[in-house]
Design an enzyme around this catalytic site. Sequence first.
Site, PDB file in Angstrom:
ATOM      1  N   LYS A 393       0.522  -1.151  -0.318  1.00 38.59           N
ATOM      2  CA  LYS A 393       0.242   0.414   0.447  1.00 38.59           C
ATOM      3  C   LYS A 393       0.999   1.335  -0.002  1.00 38.59           C
ATOM      4  O   LYS A 393       2.120   1.254   0.321  1.00 38.59           O
ATOM      5  CB  LYS A 393      -1.203   0.259   0.775  1.00 38.59           C
ATOM      6  N   ARG A 427      -3.636 -10.074   4.864  1.00 37.34           N
ATOM      7  CA  ARG A 427      -4.068  -9.965   3.548  1.00 37.34           C
ATOM      8  C   ARG A 427      -3.343  -9.646   2.670  1.00 37.34           C
ATOM      9  O   ARG A 427      -2.940  -8.439   2.926  1.00 37.34           O
ATOM     10  CB  ARG A 427      -5.396  -8.689   3.318  1.00 37.34           C
TER      11      ARG A 427
END
Length: 457
Positions: A393, A427
């Site tokens: 991210k 995740r």
Amino acid sequence: MVILGLGSNLGNRAIHLKRAISRLSRGSGAVLHAVRLSRIYGSPALTPTGAPAAWDLPYLNCALLGETTLEPGALLRHVQEIESSLGRQDHRRWAPRVIDIDILWWDGCEIKSDDLTIPHPEILKRPFVLEPLRDLIPDTILDSETVEAHASRAGARASVGEIAHSPDADIDVSYPTLMGILNITPNSFSDGGRFLEPETALMHARRLVEEGAGIIDVGAESTRPDGATIDPATEWARVEPVLHGLRALQGEVRSLGRRDPFQISIDSRNPSTIRSALDIGVDILNDVTGFTQPEMLEIAESTDVPLVFMHSLSIPVVKGESIPPDRDSVEFLISWAEERLAEFDRRGIKRHRLVFDPGIGFGKTAHQSWHLLEHVERFHDLEIPLLVGHSRKSFLRTVTEKPSAGRDVETLTVSRGLVEKGVEILRVHDVEGHATLVSRHHSDRLSQLDAGAAVKP
């Protein structure tokens, strides 16, 4: 010092053990400290003559050692509350159970009462109890002999396969479940367009499972900053063939003898997509809007599958929108999560079904995301499992100039800390790299266990 015995033979046994261990030893409600966890062992069910055939389900067993400030009666009440909160319903002696927690041994304490006997009266008769105890207190004397001697004798009497260390279950219980990301989108921030075709998506899913994913999270809408919203019909057209393929893959994995294959998670905020996915047979509902929509809550009430509720301020993410800078981001999210939990409670949605995702990057500045990761153990106070989705991210731009697809090393560095802090689900895109990370931790854990060192569960 006290030792609890834990067992499960219903549903996903490893997950039930993992959640019980977390409830016992993490967060402000922890009742055990300075804990050590035994290896995880498989054993057949103990059933009386004439018991229903449905009761004959194999167990996973382990033992957890730690210090406690509670008195025996208070600890007994606490573990019974945990059993109930994790979904145990049938308390008949030989019936299968989601979780079973017994007080096995207490240093310097002997009790015989109608409610509690310490040491547990069945210790010396059960190899599946003695083996975990041998991992933790081999030299302790019980009934004039060491635990090591009792376990060796019981092992010699046991039939082949009656009790065996389960390395796969050991990893599943002791470390985070890896949730492999399967984006069926043209525009996801890291891998948009790569898996848009069903055949390609299913090939990738198979690879993720082979690499060690315990969950495949399927999403067809990109939530990247300023991403485009798609209509439910388009979302379903992308998702439907992949879900059917994943169900077939689950059957294939079961046919190879694995009782608990990977789970299918549907990542969607659209009620119609969720309803259709449930008809096909998904295992987890993952809502990036935190089940704040009334219709999503109605669906949650109507089913019994696990629910991942994520914090976000807007979907898709709006650039520049974040938690107010004068608020501590951890306290802000704990308050938000507690409000959601209260709503779930009002609707009769059991907490053992719930998983909290703090939503790294969703309405958080890079600084806030780092702050949440640094203090992620605070969320154990919610007494439900944690899922963290930090893979590749944008907050990682503060430590690397690499494009998103090249941030796996940085992601793994963050993941090491999350493993240490007891996060239950990671995740990630790079399942293989994370499986290697977990394998190394596992080897170290077994070495420490053999040496008698303190090992975090």
